[in-house]
Design a protein around this motif. Structure first.
Motif, short mmCIF file in Angstrom:
data_model
loop_
_atom_site.label_atom_id
_atom_site.label_comp_id
_atom_site.label_asym_id
_atom_site.label_seq_id
_atom_site.Cartn_x
_atom_site.Cartn_y
_atom_site.Cartn_z
N LEU A 72 -5.36 14.24 -1.57
CA LEU A 72 -4.63 12.98 -1.60
C LEU A 72 -3.23 13.13 -0.99
O LEU A 72 -2.71 12.21 -0.38
CB LEU A 72 -4.52 12.51 -3.06
CG LEU A 72 -4.65 11.01 -3.29
CD1 LEU A 72 -5.89 10.47 -2.63
CD2 LEU A 72 -4.66 10.73 -4.78
N MET A 81 -1.98 10.79 1.94
CA MET A 81 -0.87 9.84 1.78
C MET A 81 0.34 10.29 2.58
O MET A 81 1.39 9.66 2.53
CB MET A 81 -0.52 9.70 0.30
CG MET A 81 -1.69 9.11 -0.47
SD MET A 81 -1.26 8.33 -2.01
CE MET A 81 -0.82 9.67 -3.04
N ASP A 141 2.70 4.00 1.72
CA ASP A 141 2.58 3.58 0.34
C ASP A 141 1.92 2.22 0.25
O ASP A 141 1.11 1.96 -0.63
CB ASP A 141 3.97 3.54 -0.31
CG ASP A 141 4.50 4.96 -0.48
OD1 ASP A 141 3.70 5.88 -0.28
OD2 ASP A 141 5.69 5.11 -0.78
N GLU A 158 -0.21 0.99 1.98
CA GLU A 158 -1.64 1.02 2.18
C GLU A 158 -2.37 1.58 0.95
O GLU A 158 -3.45 1.14 0.60
CB GLU A 158 -1.94 1.91 3.39
CG GLU A 158 -3.00 1.35 4.29
CD GLU A 158 -3.12 2.22 5.51
OE1 GLU A 158 -4.16 2.88 5.61
OE2 GLU A 158 -2.16 2.27 6.32
N TYR A 159 -1.78 2.58 0.37
CA TYR A 159 -2.51 3.30 -0.67
C TYR A 159 -2.15 2.91 -2.09
O TYR A 159 -2.86 3.23 -3.02
CB TYR A 159 -2.31 4.82 -0.49
CG TYR A 159 -2.87 5.31 0.80
CD1 TYR A 159 -4.22 5.06 1.11
CD2 TYR A 159 -2.10 6.00 1.71
CE1 TYR A 159 -4.76 5.49 2.30
CE2 TYR A 159 -2.64 6.44 2.91
CZ TYR A 159 -3.96 6.19 3.19
OH TYR A 159 -4.50 6.61 4.37
N ILE A 193 -2.59 3.84 -7.62
CA ILE A 193 -3.24 3.96 -6.30
C ILE A 193 -4.43 3.02 -6.21
O ILE A 193 -4.99 2.60 -7.23
CB ILE A 193 -3.69 5.42 -6.00
CG1 ILE A 193 -4.70 5.91 -7.04
CG2 ILE A 193 -2.50 6.33 -5.89
CD1 ILE A 193 -5.42 7.15 -6.63
N ASP A 194 -4.75 2.71 -5.00
CA ASP A 194 -5.85 1.78 -4.75
C ASP A 194 -6.97 2.52 -4.02
O ASP A 194 -6.95 2.66 -2.80
CB ASP A 194 -5.32 0.62 -3.88
CG ASP A 194 -6.41 -0.39 -3.60
OD1 ASP A 194 -7.51 -0.25 -4.18
OD2 ASP A 194 -6.15 -1.31 -2.80
N ASN A 251 -8.75 1.26 -0.72
CA ASN A 251 -8.10 1.45 0.57
C ASN A 251 -8.08 2.89 1.01
O ASN A 251 -8.20 3.20 2.18
CB ASN A 251 -6.66 0.92 0.52
CG ASN A 251 -6.62 -0.55 0.84
OD1 ASN A 251 -7.54 -1.04 1.50
ND2 ASN A 251 -5.61 -1.24 0.37
N ILE A 252 -7.95 3.76 0.02
CA ILE A 252 -7.81 5.17 0.38
C ILE A 252 -9.10 5.70 0.98
O ILE A 252 -9.10 6.40 1.98
CB ILE A 252 -7.44 6.00 -0.88
CG1 ILE A 252 -6.07 5.58 -1.38
CG2 ILE A 252 -7.46 7.49 -0.55
CD1 ILE A 252 -5.65 6.26 -2.65
#
Lengths: 925, 142
Positions: free
Chosen positions: B57, B61, B116, B118-119, B134-135, B138-139
């Motif tokens: 991760l 990120m 950030d 985005e995730y 966190i999402d 999307n990740i």
């Protein structure tokens, strides 16, 4: 409105089964005329559908099935005669039923009046009314299953009239139940109906099975860990040993059984073909008989599922292109009825499925023409192709030999799809054809899709699985070997392999792993800076470093990493060497698909879980070629002669020899193909009649001979009580060969020693395992021992000026056959393979060809085909003498054009056949 | 973001994930690296017969955190039927499960960077620190 929606899926599943059995039953009537049992079965199946559909209030399904049931009832009672029209109608109605069941929620909107009317038409007008009445009754039956006991009394009276069918059902299968009151039957009916129609199995969802499979694999891993951990304490804990063994065994068994649950009989695919054939034959106006064989052969479910389309395609092709019109067939002297055979059987770890037709066969010349016309291939390429290669052209996209396109087949799509689909399953397709006689498509399929044999290799402490299909050989290169060594073209590494350059790439480089080496002093892994295997770093280092220790280091390193292991991989015509650090050996691995996150890595085709529970990537040679950007020139040129020679060496038939000793010190050998069995006897079993020895064998007396008495070899005293008797195969007057001890059986390529002794009774001598082995010529030995029966009729020699061409690649057999034929006075020419034989045929006048089948360069089948194609040799007799004793192979041989097909190696039969062929020829002239 | 959130530490930051998305937490996983794959893919491991793809991760990120401690604790997410690939990601260590209510949650502040945005789906104001939610959708979409 549909009731009881929650159970509807069960209904659909069950009804599908019934509908299938209805279809199967109807098709059976087709073939066997009227069999009451079959009609009863169909009736029951339709009835069950109706019953359960009523439970869900699916009125339309009930109505149609009811109409069908009425008609079937008439058939059963004998009021109506079965005819094609009725069967057709019932089949169509059944299809409609199927469509409704499959889309059960929409079934209420289906228009079925057409079918219902037609079905009713077959029943006499007065019966129609009757049927209407019984429809009412039938709704009671269906309601009945939903009624509770409390309502039963009121229902009972009404249901009595309809019970007739139920009672009948009960009577047939449970004669004892006759005494039951209707009341009891009432309760049992729904259960019984199911019991009759449904087989001894239950439906389980596939995901459940897959989960089970996963769990079982996990269980195996768990067991392995348990056993490893407990290993040390096994002796300390009393009683734990048997428990562990038990768990061990049960786990293995569990896994096997779970694997089996995914296996399904090929009947699941085959069963749809009777219908397809029936429809097709009507459409095309051909008369076709379908024969199914080996329907019990089991394959993995995923393979069974994927087989349907390619097989349908092949079957349609066979009917459309393969079989001729009935008239045409009659003109050719064939039965009107064309025959298609679907046959499944096991062979060598694979399941073969043959799709055989006895139609027109494929015209090879036409295939060639088409291929040229469509520019799929060049002329020069074509001339170099054998028959099989030409047939494989059929699988090229856009190829069709059909003269006209029908809506059934012939559009040139499909065959390539068949090939790719079967290829995806890890299988291959072979074609055998002979013009005028028919065609066989053979699908070779692995038993399970998911498990493939692979080689576990390691680079940089990471393990990878390499599928063995692409693996040709493994080459080990030791340092200091001047013959096998890595050479360089700039930075590229190549290896001379049989006179050709093989590009070598290292797996670590392809995967962009940092190459490391283990430091011989510290044992730690350090980054490898040498770019090539034998980079002369050691010398440079000596210059740059100070101190003795480091000067020795490079030498040590050299000895550590010296042996290079290269896997020679071949994809199509492309060949390259993949260097790896360690080879761990073979393992059967379970292939799992790649997740989408690693899909873009070209080098892998999947992932697997290995015995230690860790995941490992499965390498994809094709991807590796891509990744390493290997560019292959089209390798259409002929292989250089040297490689051919080596290939022919490698292909030489290995012989299985039985090595034994007689009373003397010599070791003898006899070809196992000539041995029927070896009996152990004791000295006391031998009885003497005159100076001859006999034993009792299978209720008969068998004369024994001691080879040492007839051969110039040492003799000893036979003291030991245990003796063996070799009973030879394929001889007319069997004699047992008495021997002292059996040493070994071994597989070997025999090369005869040059300065061979010429002794009657021995074929020659060879060296195996550093021992001289004398090879016995059974026929000559028997001739010596029993001249009366075995003496060859010398009068036949008669100075016939007959030349026989003997084609045989195994020196042993060549020598033996030659001696047989020479003893009968024929002139012999010899060739080692088909190509050579053709050359000799060109140059010499030959009266007869005796050929082996398995040979390098050009085999016997191809040879005889070429001979037959050549007008000059059209009437040249050709006899096959081979160790391929299978019936299929025999048929293939005879089809290819052999006059006779003989097994290795019966002297008198061979001579007989030769004589027979020659005399036939004489007569013809 | 409301409801139960599983918190975990990564690169000295505190992150959170909707606990309903989490299948399990695994410690001491033995994973197999996949050479030649994208750098943010750590490797594959065998979770009871199923292959799980493990992500890094941090790299994903865009954290340039070099002093990675050799952890092998990971969070494995539930897979959906139409996306059967199992995914998981390495974390430094797990934290608590916290209840988040509406008032505590806030969308990303305006000055949060591109990555950030985005995730991360939202920020939760805990008593003494901020929790970045966190999402996973999307990740792991790519």
């Amino acid at each position: 409105m549909i009731e009881n929606q929650e159970f509807i899926q069960d209904f659909v599943e069950e009804a599908k089964g019934h509908i299938e059995s209805v279809e199967a039953g109807l098709l059976k009537i087709d073939e066997l005329s009227v069999d009451l049992d079959v009609i009863n079965d169909i009736f029951r199946a339709v009835h069950s559908v109706k019953g359960t559909a009523g439970f869900f209030n699916l009125a339309v399904i009930v109505e149609l099935s009811h109409s069908m049931e009425n008609l079937l009832g008439e058939l059963r009672n004998g009021n109506l005669k079965v005819n094609q029209e009725i069967i057709d109608l019932l089949l169509k109605s059944n299809d409609c039923l199927k469509a409704m069941v499959e889309d059960v929620l929409e079934s209420e909107n289906m228009d079925i009046t057409e079918y219902v009317e037609k079905l009713a038409m077959f029943i006499k007008p007065d019966k129609v009314e009757d049927a209407g009445e019984s429809e009412k009754k039938s709704t009671y039956i269906s309601n009945k299953s939903t009624k509770t006991n409390a309502q039963k009394d009121s229902v009972k009276e009404k249901t009595i009239p309809t019970e007739t069918t139920v009672v009948e059902v009960a009577q047939e299968d449970h004669a004892k139940d006759q005494s039951l009151t209707i009341d009891q039957q009432d309760k049992e009916m729904p259960v019984k109906n199911q019991g009759i129609a449904v087989e001894d199995s239950i439906r389980v969802h596939v995901t459940l099975l897959n989960n089970l499979l996963n769990l079982a694999s996990e269980m195996v891993l768990g067991r392995n860990q348990l056993l490893r951990t407990v290993e040390k304490y096994r002796k300390d804990i009393p009683g734990v040993e048997p428990i562990l063994q038990n768990i061990d065994r049960i786990t293995t068994e569990l896994q096997e059984k779970v694997m089996q649950t995914r296996m399904q009989p090929v009947a699941n695919v085959f069963n749809k073909f009777p219908r397809i054939i029936r429809d097709l034959s009507k459409k095309l106006g051909k008369e076709v008989e379908l024969q199914l064989e080996g329907v019990d052969v089991e394959l993995d479910k995923s393979i069974i599922e994927a087989l349907g389309d390619p097989m349908t395609h092949l079957v349609r092709n066979a009917v459309d292109h393969g079989l001729e019109m009935p008239k045409e067939r009659e003109n050719q002297g064939k039965p009107r009825l064309g025959r298609i055979i679907l046959k499944a059987y096991h062979e060598g770890g694979y399941v073969n499925i043959d799709i055989i037709d006895d139609g027109a066969g494929i015209d090879i010349e036409k295939v060639k023409e088409k291929a040229l016309e469509k520019e799929l291939i060049s002329k020069s390429e074509l001339s170099a192709m054998g028959e099989q290669d030409v047939l494989q052209l059929l699988f090229r996209p856009g190829f069709s030999t059909a003269d006209k396109i029908t809506d059934v087949s012939g559009r040139g799509v499909g065959m390539d799809v068949v090939k790719t689909n079967i290829g995806k399953l890890g299988g291959t397709v072979e074609i055998f054809t002979s013009v005028g006689k028919g065609t066989t498509f053979r699908l070779l399929l692995p038993l399970t899709l998911a498990i493939i044999p692979s080689l576990i290799v390691e680079v940089e402490s990471q393990k990878f699985a390499l599928p063995q299909v692409n693996l040709q050989e493994i080459v080990r290169i030791k340092p200091g070997d001047n013959i096998k060594k890595i050479e360089y073209i700039h930075n590229s590494q190549v290896l001379r392999l049989r006179g050709r350059l093989l590009p070598i790439i290292h797996l670590a480089d392809v995967l962009e792993l940092n190459r490391t080496f283990s430091d011989p002093v510290t044992g730690k892994r350090k980054e490898e800076r040498r770019k090539t295997f034998y980079d002369q770093r050691s010398k440079k280092k000596k210059i740059h470093t100070e101190g003795g220790a480091s000067e020795i280091l490079p030498c040590k390193r050299k000895s550590e990493t010296n042996t290079i292991r290269i896997l020679v991989l071949k994809i199509g015509s492309r060949k390259f060497g993949l260097a790896v650090d360690v080879i761990h050996g073979g393992e059967e691995i379970l292939v799992k698909p790649l997740s989408k996150f690693v899909k873009e890595c070209k080098c892998y085709s999947g992932v697997t879980i290995m015995g230690d529970g860790k995941a490992a990537m499965i390498l994809d040679p094709e991807g590796i070629i891509d990744k390493a950007a290997l560019k292959f020139v089209d390798e259409q040129d002929d292989k250089p002669e040297s490689e051919m020679m080596e290939a022919s060496e490698a292909m030489k038939e290995q012989q299985n020899l039985l090595l034994f000793k007689c009373s003397g010190p010599e070791t003898f050998g006899i070809d196992l193909s000539m041995v029927s069995r070896v009996e152990e006897i004791s000295l006391n079993d031998i009885e003497k009649i005159g100076d001859k020895e006999y034993i009792k064998f299978r209720g008969d007396s068998l004369r024994l001979i001691r080879p040492e008495e007839y051969l110039p070899v040492g003799k000893g005293d036979s003291q030991s009580g245990k003796l063996y008797v070799i009973i030879p195969k394929l001889v007319k007057h069997p004699l047992g060969i008495l021997i002292q001890e059996i040493n070994d059986t071994m597989e070997a390529c025999i090369r005869f020693n040059k300065d061979d002794m010429v002794v009657k009774g021995l074929t020659g001598s060879t060296i195996l395992n550093n021992r001289i082995v004398l090879l016995i010529n059974v026929y000559e030995l028997f001739e010596l021992a029993d001249p009366a029966h075995y003496m060859v009729d010398c009068t036949k020699k008669a100075g016939e000026n007959i030349t026989i061409l003997l084609v045989e690649d195994t020196p042993f057999f060549l020598k033996q056959e030659k001696s047989y034929l020479e003893s009968a006075g024929y002139n012999i020419l010899t060739a080692q393979n088909g190509k050579e034989a053709l050359r000799i045929l060109e140059e010499n006048c030959v009266d007869l060809v005796v050929s082996d089948i398995n040979m390098p360069v050009m085999d016997g089948l191809e040879l005889v085909k070429r001979i037959r194609q050549d007008k000059r040799f059209a009437s040249l007799p050709v006899i096959a003498v081979t160790s391929l004793t299978g019936e299929l192979q025999m048929k293939a041989g005879l089809d290819a054009g052999f006059d006779f097909y003989e097994f290795k190696l019966d002297k008198s039969r061979l001579l007989e056949k030769v004589e027979c062929v020659l005399s036939k020829r004489r007569k013809a002239i | 973001m409301t409801g139960k959130v599983l918190t975990f530490y990564l690169c000295r930051g505190l992150f959170g994930i909707d606990i309903t998305l989490v299948k399990e937490i695994n410690r001491n996983v033995e994973y197999t690296p996949v050479p030649d794959a994208k750098p943010h893919i750590v490797g594959l491991f065998n979770m009871r017969g199923q292959i799980v793809t493990l992500f890094n991760l941090r790299k994903l990120m865009g954290y340039k955190d070099d002093n990675i401690c050799e952890t092998s604790t990971c969070i494995i997410l539930k897979s959906s039927p139409n996306d059967p690939d199992q995914v998981g990601f390495l974390i430094d260590r797990t934290g608590d499960v916290v209840d988040v209510n509406k008032e505590e949650s806030e969308p990303l502040p305006a000055n949060a960077g591109n990555i950030d945005e985005e995730y991360l789906s939202s920020i939760v104001k805990l008593k003494d620190e901020l929790l970045m939610i966190i999402d996973p959708k999307n990740i792991f979409k790519s």
